[in-house]
Design an enzyme around this catalytic site. Structure first.
Site, PDB file in Angstrom:
ATOM      1  N   ASP A  31      -7.959  23.091 -12.166  1.00 11.43           N
ATOM      2  CA  ASP A  31      -7.628  21.669 -12.013  1.00 11.43           C
ATOM      3  C   ASP A  31      -8.677  20.979 -11.153  1.00 11.43           C
ATOM      4  OD1 ASP A  31      -5.425  22.371 -13.378  1.00 11.43           O
ATOM      5  OD2 ASP A  31      -3.983  21.996 -11.759  1.00 11.43           O
ATOM      6  N   TYR A  32      -9.130  21.715 -10.148  1.00 10.41           N
ATOM      7  CA  TYR A  32     -10.087  21.137  -9.224  1.00 10.41           C
ATOM      8  C   TYR A  32     -11.401  20.784  -9.934  1.00 10.41           C
ATOM      9  CZ  TYR A  32     -13.329  20.697  -5.374  1.00 10.41           C
ATOM     10  OH  TYR A  32     -14.290  20.234  -4.526  1.00 10.41           O
ATOM     11  N   PHE A  34     -11.826  20.291 -13.032  1.00 11.96           N
ATOM     12  CA  PHE A  34     -11.546  19.192 -13.964  1.00 11.96           C
ATOM     13  C   PHE A  34     -11.630  17.850 -13.234  1.00 11.96           C
ATOM     14  CE2 PHE A  34      -8.847  16.145 -16.111  1.00 11.96           C
ATOM     15  CZ  PHE A  34      -9.170  16.322 -17.442  1.00 11.96           C
ATOM     16  N   ASP A  35     -10.987  17.787 -12.067  1.00 13.71           N
ATOM     17  CA  ASP A  35     -10.984  16.536 -11.303  1.00 13.71           C
ATOM     18  C   ASP A  35     -12.396  16.114 -10.902  1.00 13.71           C
ATOM     19  OD1 ASP A  35      -8.304  16.324 -11.540  1.00 13.71           O
ATOM     20  OD2 ASP A  35      -7.839  17.156  -9.563  1.00 13.71           O
ATOM     21  N   SER A  80      15.480   6.896 -40.690  1.00  8.16           N
ATOM     22  CA  SER A  80      16.175   7.896 -39.881  1.00  8.16           C
ATOM     23  C   SER A  80      16.781   8.917 -40.833  1.00  8.16           C
ATOM     24  CB  SER A  80      17.255   7.237 -39.022  1.00  8.16           C
ATOM     25  OG  SER A  80      18.042   6.399 -39.824  1.00  8.16           O
ATOM     26  N   LEU A  81      17.109  10.079 -40.303  1.00  6.19           N
ATOM     27  CA  LEU A  81      17.598  11.147 -41.167  1.00  6.19           C
ATOM     28  C   LEU A  81      19.121  11.134 -41.232  1.00  6.19           C
ATOM     29  CD1 LEU A  81      15.331  14.111 -40.051  1.00  6.19           C
ATOM     30  CD2 LEU A  81      15.100  12.649 -42.063  1.00  6.19           C
ATOM     31  N   GLU A 110      12.250  22.731 -39.415  1.00  9.12           N
ATOM     32  CA  GLU A 110      11.615  22.396 -38.142  1.00  9.12           C
ATOM     33  C   GLU A 110      12.703  22.119 -37.120  1.00  9.12           C
ATOM     34  OE1 GLU A 110       8.740  19.134 -38.666  1.00  9.12           O
ATOM     35  OE2 GLU A 110       8.710  19.712 -40.776  1.00  9.12           O
ATOM     36  N   LYS A 112      14.565  19.967 -34.259  1.00 13.78           N
ATOM     37  CA  LYS A 112      14.728  18.537 -34.020  1.00 13.78           C
ATOM     38  C   LYS A 112      14.752  18.329 -32.507  1.00 13.78           C
ATOM     39  CE  LYS A 112      17.863  14.868 -35.565  1.00 13.78           C
ATOM     40  NZ  LYS A 112      18.083  14.239 -34.273  1.00 13.78           N
ATOM     41  N   ASP A 114      14.974  16.202 -28.942  1.00 17.79           N
ATOM     42  CA  ASP A 114      15.722  15.067 -28.434  1.00 17.79           C
ATOM     43  C   ASP A 114      14.826  14.262 -27.493  1.00 17.79           C
ATOM     44  OD1 ASP A 114      17.962  13.603 -28.479  1.00 17.79           O
ATOM     45  OD2 ASP A 114      19.072  14.795 -27.027  1.00 17.79           O
ATOM     46  N   GLU A 169       8.060  12.718 -31.525  1.00 16.79           N
ATOM     47  CA  GLU A 169       8.928  12.384 -30.396  1.00 16.79           C
ATOM     48  C   GLU A 169       8.150  12.494 -29.091  1.00 16.79           C
ATOM     49  OE1 GLU A 169      12.671  12.092 -30.587  1.00 16.79           O
ATOM     50  OE2 GLU A 169      12.053  11.815 -32.665  1.00 16.79           O
ATOM     51  N   TYR A 221       5.048  15.610 -36.080  1.00 19.85           N
ATOM     52  CA  TYR A 221       5.412  16.453 -37.224  1.00 19.85           C
ATOM     53  C   TYR A 221       5.515  15.708 -38.548  1.00 19.85           C
ATOM     54  CZ  TYR A 221       9.596  14.676 -34.951  1.00 19.85           C
ATOM     55  OH  TYR A 221      10.484  13.877 -34.311  1.00 19.85           O
ATOM     56  N   LYS A 284      13.424  19.937 -44.728  1.00 15.18           N
ATOM     57  CA  LYS A 284      12.746  19.011 -45.641  1.00 15.18           C
ATOM     58  C   LYS A 284      12.340  19.760 -46.902  1.00 15.18           C
ATOM     59  CE  LYS A 284      10.610  16.537 -41.778  1.00 15.18           C
ATOM     60  NZ  LYS A 284       9.425  16.475 -40.929  1.00 15.18           N
ATOM     61  N   LYS A 308      22.777  19.185 -37.103  1.00 12.54           N
ATOM     62  CA  LYS A 308      22.931  19.052 -35.650  1.00 12.54           C
ATOM     63  C   LYS A 308      23.652  20.258 -35.077  1.00 12.54           C
ATOM     64  CE  LYS A 308      22.901  14.945 -33.885  1.00 12.54           C
ATOM     65  NZ  LYS A 308      21.999  14.224 -32.985  1.00 12.54           N
ATOM     66  N   CYS A 402      34.257   7.217   5.055  1.00 12.26           N
ATOM     67  CA  CYS A 402      33.471   8.448   5.002  1.00 12.26           C
ATOM     68  C   CYS A 402      34.383   9.655   5.201  1.00 12.26           C
ATOM     69  CB  CYS A 402      32.392   8.417   6.074  1.00 12.26           C
ATOM     70  SG  CYS A 402      31.471   9.950   6.196  1.00 12.26           S
ATOM     71  N   CYS A 405      33.288  11.244   8.806  1.00 14.65           N
ATOM     72  CA  CYS A 405      33.383  10.580  10.107  1.00 14.65           C
ATOM     73  C   CYS A 405      34.339   9.394  10.096  1.00 14.65           C
ATOM     74  CB  CYS A 405      32.007  10.140  10.588  1.00 14.65           C
ATOM     75  SG  CYS A 405      31.338   8.749   9.674  1.00 14.65           S
ATOM     76  N   CYS A 420      27.594   5.854   3.797  1.00 15.56           N
ATOM     77  CA  CYS A 420      28.205   5.837   5.113  1.00 15.56           C
ATOM     78  C   CYS A 420      27.150   5.292   6.071  1.00 15.56           C
ATOM     79  CB  CYS A 420      28.619   7.251   5.541  1.00 15.56           C
ATOM     80  SG  CYS A 420      29.010   7.325   7.306  1.00 15.56           S
ATOM     81  N   CYS A 426      27.331  10.449  12.111  1.00 14.52           N
ATOM     82  CA  CYS A 426      27.956  11.151  10.994  1.00 14.52           C
ATOM     83  C   CYS A 426      27.299  12.518  10.845  1.00 14.52           C
ATOM     84  CB  CYS A 426      27.788  10.300   9.739  1.00 14.52           C
ATOM     85  SG  CYS A 426      28.615  10.962   8.297  1.00 14.52           S
TER      86      CYS A 426
END
Ligand code: ZN
Length: 664
Positions: A31-32, A34-35, A80-81, A110, A112, A114, A169, A221, A284, A308, A402, A405, A420, A426
């Site tokens: 990562d370093y 890359f940065d 929509s399906l 495939e 699905k 969410d 998605e 997809y 499909k 589903k 509360c 207290c 509270c 408290c």
């Protein structure tokens, strides 16, 4: 190499690394590093605006503000399906297909996902626009936000059509979702409810830099367009993958409906191991000519059906509603349930979120309730089974005082939670603040745990976190589970925390809305707690990324006399209330004749500050390790070759904190 070529080369390289990391999950660079490359590109682009490109990897960090999202028409409608909830429904669908099609039929299965549906348009291999589903005919242009999602390719590879749409998605993996929530809870905000809503809410954020910070992913997809030269759905998945898209691997060609059911049965169990939320399987017709033959109904394609999965849901009795008080005083209602098995674990408690949620679902003690487990750690109550409600049932009255207290609760306008307000008296708030103070990311006090903190408060030995520094071994040794050794560890751990850098102290003292990142920002800007407490609201909001809410919270905190007393006590115990570099600069010639090599990323100082400290104190900074090097100061992500070299030459590798103590 001329500048333009260098810029292009860096962009290609960074695009490839993004792809390796976010699409293939196989990074080949730290990562370093890359940065560093990204910063280099940013500098070159700033110096040479004539070579600007909106598809540059530097644009991934966002920064575009969209006040109103433009509504645009989909060139190809987003259908929509049809959903089916049983295998009989799928068999009925198959029968309809076979009636309309002569000859063999293959299916593609495939998963699905969410998430939030998205349609991306590519022209000549670059991302032209990204549009939400909307009503299927038109949606919102969210291109600026989508551009920040690292798994969305800005430039394609290979042999792609000149123009096409690709659908999929935007999802938020569980891990990232839970992390976002931990951070929100940490700063006293209400956690997000579920990954799906958080993902779809992210698409409509006005500031794309905010979107860039969220760990969203884009799974694709479905390719649509004209003259694509593709014959089957499965082929389209493989091609999309080759062009650089993140296409889920869980897809198969099934030659019979039995093979379709095998796929469904397999994933009904194994989906719980996936990093994202899935709610079913999409089946499909594989052959795209057969798809054309089948066509569409008014709403959905005839060549596909969504099966589903049944949600993991059980019903059980709600025995009691109790209320918890958090560190910030926030009240959380909790449902205590008759223990029940759900998705492989025993569930005893569920979150009720807040008073509105209880009222909306009309949840009462004694009710039979439906409990569901989604992406969240704590299960939730979906609904009440009213048919089983006892005759003498009484509506839930949310507490007014509360539970700890007795103080009357308050609920600020626009907030969903009750609080509270008894900040100083408290007990769970007092204990919570001290537990936060000692936690790993804060003062990281070894030998002291959350339970011991609670015990110390209950025994009256401490009343706030500054009291920790007054504790003696004699006081703790008598406590439960505290022997000679553990008492020593505790006292030593507290002593050692005096070396923790200012930015972490600032996080530890628990100012509402000041999380780790904000604390770092404030520490770097103000350098000391004295400067910070003199800052006015106006000063504070001029600091990068500090908004009114945080500014007000900071001012409130320092306006409290009690907090002033606590801060002054921390000062008298030598806790770090200013940035080390400030304190140590220009002090000595202690490092005279010594050569240092600095490598990696540091916690409490920047590399430049560290180098300045070395030079200000008489030392020398070398760029590479040789036998003349005295110390290597190593931060996170130190280059492996540097480490090997230092080890070969037996040069001590020290941390930034070791270095600071050299100066003392
Ligand atoms: Zn209270």
């Amino acid at each position: 190499m001329d500048i333009q070529q260098h810029i292009l080369k860096l962009r290609d390289e960074l695009n490839q690394h993004n792809y390796n990391y976010y699409v293939l999950d196989q990074p080949t660079i730290s990562d370093y590093d890359f940065d560093i490359k990204l910063k280099e590109l940013q500098v070159l682009e700033d110096q040479h605006p004539e070579f600007a490109d909106e598809h540059s990897p530097t644009k991934r960090v966002g920064g575009t503000i969209t006040k109103n999202f433009e509504t645009v028409a989909h060139e190809h409608r987003m259908y929509s399906l049809d959903n089916s909830y049983s295998k009989e429904d799928v068999l009925d669908w198959e029968a309809r297909v076979r009636k309309a099609i002569d000859g063999d039929v293959q299916f593609v299965c495939e998963l699905k996902y969410d998430g939030a549906s998205i349609s991306l348009t590519y022209e000549n291999g670059t991302l032209l626009k990204a549009v939400t589903r909307g009503d299927g005919v038109q949606g919102d242009d969210v291109t600026a936000n989508i551009r920040t999602i690292r798994s969305v390719p800005l430039r394609l590879k290979g042999d792609y059509p000149s123009k096409f749409d690709i659908r999929g998605e935007i999802v938020l993996p569980f891990e990232g979702f839970n992390k976002m929530n931990e951070e929100r809870i940490e700063i006293g905000e209400e956690p997000y409810r579920n990954p799906r809503n958080t993902a779809s809410g992210s698409l409509k954020l006005q500031d794309s830099a905010e979107v860039a910070k969220r760990p969203l992913e884009c799974l694709l997809y479905n390719i649509v367009g004209n003259n694509l030269n593709i014959n089957t759905q499965f082929e389209s998945l493989e091609k999309a993958r080759a062009w650089g898209f993140k296409v889920p691997k869980a897809a198969i060609v099934a030659n019979s409906i039995d093979e379709v059911f095998e796929f469904i049965d397999y994933w009904n169990i194994h989906r719980h191991n996936l990093p994202y939320e899935t709610d079913g399987v999409v089946v499909k017709i594989n052959d795209l000519h057969q798809q054309d033959e089948l066509g569409y109904t008014a709403k959905s394609p005839r060549w596909a059906v969504a099966y589903k999965f049944k949600a993991e849901q059980v019903s059980t009795r709600l025995n009691e509603i109790t209320y918890q008080v958090g560190r910030t005083g926030a009240i959380t209602p909790v449902a205590n349930l008759e223990p029940v098995e759900l998705a492989g674990t025993t569930v005893k408690r569920a979150s009720l979120h807040n008073a509105d949620q209880i009222a909306r679902l009309d949840i009462r003690e004694g009710d039979e309730v439906f409990v569901e487990k989604g992406g969240e750690i704590i299960p939730k109550i979906i609904a009440v089974d009213f048919s089983k409600r006892p005759a003498d049932s009484q509506p839930t009255e949310y507490i007014k005082n509360c539970p700890e207290c007795g103080t009357a609760l308050v609920r600020n306008e626009g907030e969903v939670l009750h609080y509270c307000p008894n900040y100083n008296g408290c007990q769970p708030q007092i204990i919570g603040r001290i537990q936060h103070f000692i936690s790993r990311k804060a003062m990281d006090i070894e030998g002291l745990g959350g339970e011991t903190v609670a015990l110390l408060v209950k025994e009256g030995l401490i009343h706030d976190y500054s009291d920790l520094y007054m504790l003696t071994k004699d006081q703790v040794i008598g406590l439960e589970r505290m022997a000679e050794k553990s008492s020593d560890n505790l006292i030593n751990g507290i002593e050692a925390s005096k070396q923790i850098p200012f930015e972490r102290v600032l996080y530890a003292i628990g100012i509402r809305y000041v999380g780790e990142t904000v604390a770092k920002k404030l520490a770097n800007h103000y350098k000391s707690i004295d400067n910070l407490q003199q800052a006015t609201l106006i000063d504070l909001v001029t600091v990068d990324e500090i908004g009114m809410r945080i500014a007000e919270s900071v001012v409130d905190f320092f306006n409290s006399e009690q907090n002033q007393t606590i801060i002054n006590r921390l000062r008298s115990f030598d806790v770090q209330l200013e940035i080390c570099a400030e304190k140590l600069a220009n002090q000595t010639n202690k490092l005279e004749g010594q050569a240092f090599v600095v490598s990696g990323v540091f916690e409490s100082v920047s590399r430049d500050e560290l180098k300045k400290l070395i030079e200000d104190n008489g030392g020398r900074v070398a760029s590479s390790i040789s036998s003349k090097t005295n110390y290597v100061i190593a931060g996170d992500n130190m280059g492996p070759s540097k480490r090997t070299k230092a080890e070969q030459l037996q040069i001590p590798i020290i941390s930034e904190y070791d270095f600071m103590s050299l100066l003392k």
